[in-house]
Design a protein around this motif. Structure first.
Motif, PDB file in Angstrom:
ATOM      1  N   GLN A 311       0.828  -1.210   0.000  1.00 45.63           N
ATOM      2  CA  GLN A 311       0.000   0.000   0.000  1.00 45.63           C
ATOM      3  C   GLN A 311       0.867   1.267   0.000  1.00 45.63           C
ATOM      4  OE1 GLN A 311      -3.651  -0.266   2.780  1.00 45.63           O
ATOM      5  NE2 GLN A 311      -2.113  -1.545   3.777  1.00 45.63           N
ATOM      6  N   ILE A 360      -8.258  -1.036   3.960  1.00 51.01           N
ATOM      7  CA  ILE A 360      -7.026  -1.746   3.581  1.00 51.01           C
ATOM      8  C   ILE A 360      -7.262  -2.583   2.326  1.00 51.01           C
ATOM      9  CG2 ILE A 360      -5.376  -3.522   4.301  1.00 51.01           C
ATOM     10  CD1 ILE A 360      -5.772  -2.582   7.165  1.00 51.01           C
ATOM     11  N   ASN A 363      -7.233  -0.412  -0.689  1.00 54.25           N
ATOM     12  CA  ASN A 363      -5.876   0.050  -0.982  1.00 54.25           C
ATOM     13  C   ASN A 363      -5.040  -1.046  -1.650  1.00 54.25           C
ATOM     14  OD1 ASN A 363      -6.440   2.540   0.123  1.00 54.25           O
ATOM     15  ND2 ASN A 363      -5.513   2.088   2.108  1.00 54.25           N
ATOM     16  N   LEU A 364      -5.197  -2.279  -1.161  1.00 55.26           N
ATOM     17  CA  LEU A 364      -4.450  -3.401  -1.745  1.00 55.26           C
ATOM     18  C   LEU A 364      -4.878  -3.645  -3.188  1.00 55.26           C
ATOM     19  CD1 LEU A 364      -4.368  -5.942   1.240  1.00 55.26           C
ATOM     20  CD2 LEU A 364      -2.451  -4.635   0.312  1.00 55.26           C
ATOM     21  N   SER A 367      -3.282  -0.984  -5.384  1.00 58.54           N
ATOM     22  CA  SER A 367      -1.861  -1.250  -5.618  1.00 58.54           C
ATOM     23  C   SER A 367      -1.675  -2.399  -6.598  1.00 58.54           C
ATOM     24  CB  SER A 367      -1.159  -1.573  -4.294  1.00 58.54           C
ATOM     25  OG  SER A 367      -1.193  -0.469  -3.417  1.00 58.54           O
TER      26      SER A 367
END
Length: 442
Positions: A311, A360, A363-364, A367
């Motif tokens: 991240q 999270i 965000n992962l 990415s």
């Protein structure tokens, strides 16, 4: 039916659990040097007490008239241990009572032991089901009977329907079966089954998921033939499906995000006979050590370990942008789908945690979109029952550019549970942990 010393250890573990709502670490610390039989007894008593904590507290207070919050932690947990044994085990009630009272005497002395002895006799013969039937509110009644937080039961009933909720709660309360995944780098499934049969281990192949074997009965993991040699990995079928549904191929460059302690990484390696290049990423240093040890035990060499948070790691993104043929995200989540394995999960969850994990997870995915090759495939999985961590993620993934991809290699008996490009499995429907999977293309 072990004695007071094992119950003393169980009470001490429960005292620790009350402080931090963790269980596995405390069980390992207090039982690692004990005989396997004693260790198994303590684990059953402690895990069972935590699994049915709300029901036990309700029953103790109704039967004895005592407010548990006002008691010392050792007294409170000794009463819970006694109630669990009486309600849910074959231990004779007075043996459960006497041995636990003796444990209290060793910790707190005769006076406290006498108090526990006197009031715990009222628990024997207490009909908790009859008492719960008197509760008028449906969700409160279910939550106490199956020992869950009321807010969780209401959410799941809203997600999955009133006709499913009681079955789901029952499934989450059953002790999970022991499955092992064959490490095909070293041995075939039939060879391992033959080895188990030769050593009198009762086992059977999974009815519809390849490379999975169920070990029947209670068998210490270390005593299963082939453990030290790396012939297998302890893994639930639902966890293995994350790697299997990605359909890894030899020669591919694969990223495993949230890799440690290695169940899915080693499954990817096994499925490709260690002939894919796998980069395993995790942020936890201690868990990465476990992954390293597992790779060594299983004889896996084609995995590169990277301790980082993708991240935030711009260097990793720049170095590997558009590089991966396939990506597996085993995302951090609330883990409500594995409560049957980790009963402490009933008491350490919150809506705040679920929302935090969702951030999270998004965000992962963002990415990984940068890291995946055009035309590459990503498999997203969570061991969660929560819609925010599953279905609600699908829309976000498509907003950032991912396209739906078919779960084309889904086992036949799971096809009726799949919807388009995603799948949910449940303990009560599929006899595996609660997981969500979704597949995307770039």
């Amino acid at each position: 039916m072990t004695g007071w010393n094992e119950r003393l250890i169980a009470i001490k573990i429960l005292n620790r659990f009350e402080k931090d709502k963790k269980l596995k670490e405390h069980i390992e610390k207090f039982t690692s040097r004990l005989h396997p039989q004693d260790r198994a007894f303590i684990r059953e008593i402690v895990s069972g007490t935590v699994r049915f904590l709300r029901l036990l507290d309700f029953s103790i207070e109704k039967a004895t008239g005592k407010n548990l919050k006002r008691q010392k932690n050792t007294v409170r947990n000794s009463l819970r241990v006694i109630a669990y044994q009486i309600f849910f085990t074959n231990v004779p009630p007075y043996a459960a009572l006497n041995e636990t009272v003796e444990a209290v005497k060793k910790i707190l002395g005769k006076k406290a032991a006498g108090f526990v002895n006197a009031i715990s006799k009222k628990i024997i013969g207490f009909d908790y089901k009859k008492e719960i039937e008197r509760i008028s509110d449906y969700f409160e009644r279910l939550s106490i009977l199956y020992s869950f937080e009321t807010w969780m039961v209401k959410r799941w009933s809203n997600f999955y329907g009133k006709e499913e909720i009681e079955k789901l709660l029952k499934g989450l309360n059953r002790v999970a079966p022991l499955f092992i995944r064959v490490n095909t780098i070293k041995i075939s499934q039939q060879e391992l089954l033959n080895l188990l049969e030769k050593t009198k281990i009762d086992a059977e192949p999974h009815p519809f998921i390849p490379y999975m074997i169920r070990i029947k009965g209670r068998v210490p993991i270390e005593s299963i033939p082939g453990y030290k040699e790396g012939f297998f990995y302890i893994q639930d079928p639902a966890s293995f499906l994350s790697a299997y549904l990605l359909d890894p191929k030899q020669g591919e460059i694969i990223l495993d995000v949230g890799a440690a302690p290695g169940g899915k990484t080693t499954a990817l390696s096994s499925l490709t006979i260690d002939k894919a290049r796998i980069i395993a990423v995790d942020i936890n240093k201690e868990r990465m050590k476990l992954l390293k040890n597992n790779l060594k035990r299983l004889g896996i060499s084609n995995v590169e370990l990277v301790l980082t948070d993708i991240q935030k790691d711009k260097n990793f993104i720049e170095k590997h942008e558009n590089s991966f043929d396939k990506i597996l995200i085993d995302a951090p989540c609330s883990a409500t789908g594995v409560i049957r394995r980790h009963p402490e999960g009933k008491w350490n969850k919150s809506l705040k945690l679920i929302k935090y994990n969702q951030t999270i997870q998004r965000n992962l995915l963002s990415s990984c979109y940068k890291l995946l090759k055009p035309g590459g495939v990503l498999l997203y999985s969570v061991c969660s029952l929560e819609k925010e961590e599953g279905e609600d993620i699908l829309k976000f993934a498509q907003e950032i550019g991912f396209k739906e991809s078919s779960l084309y290699n889904l086992p036949e008996l799971l096809k009726s549970f799949a919807k388009k490009h995603f799948l949910r499995v449940f303990p009560h429907k599929n006899n595996m942990d609660g997981f969500f999977y979704s597949k995307f293309e770039k």
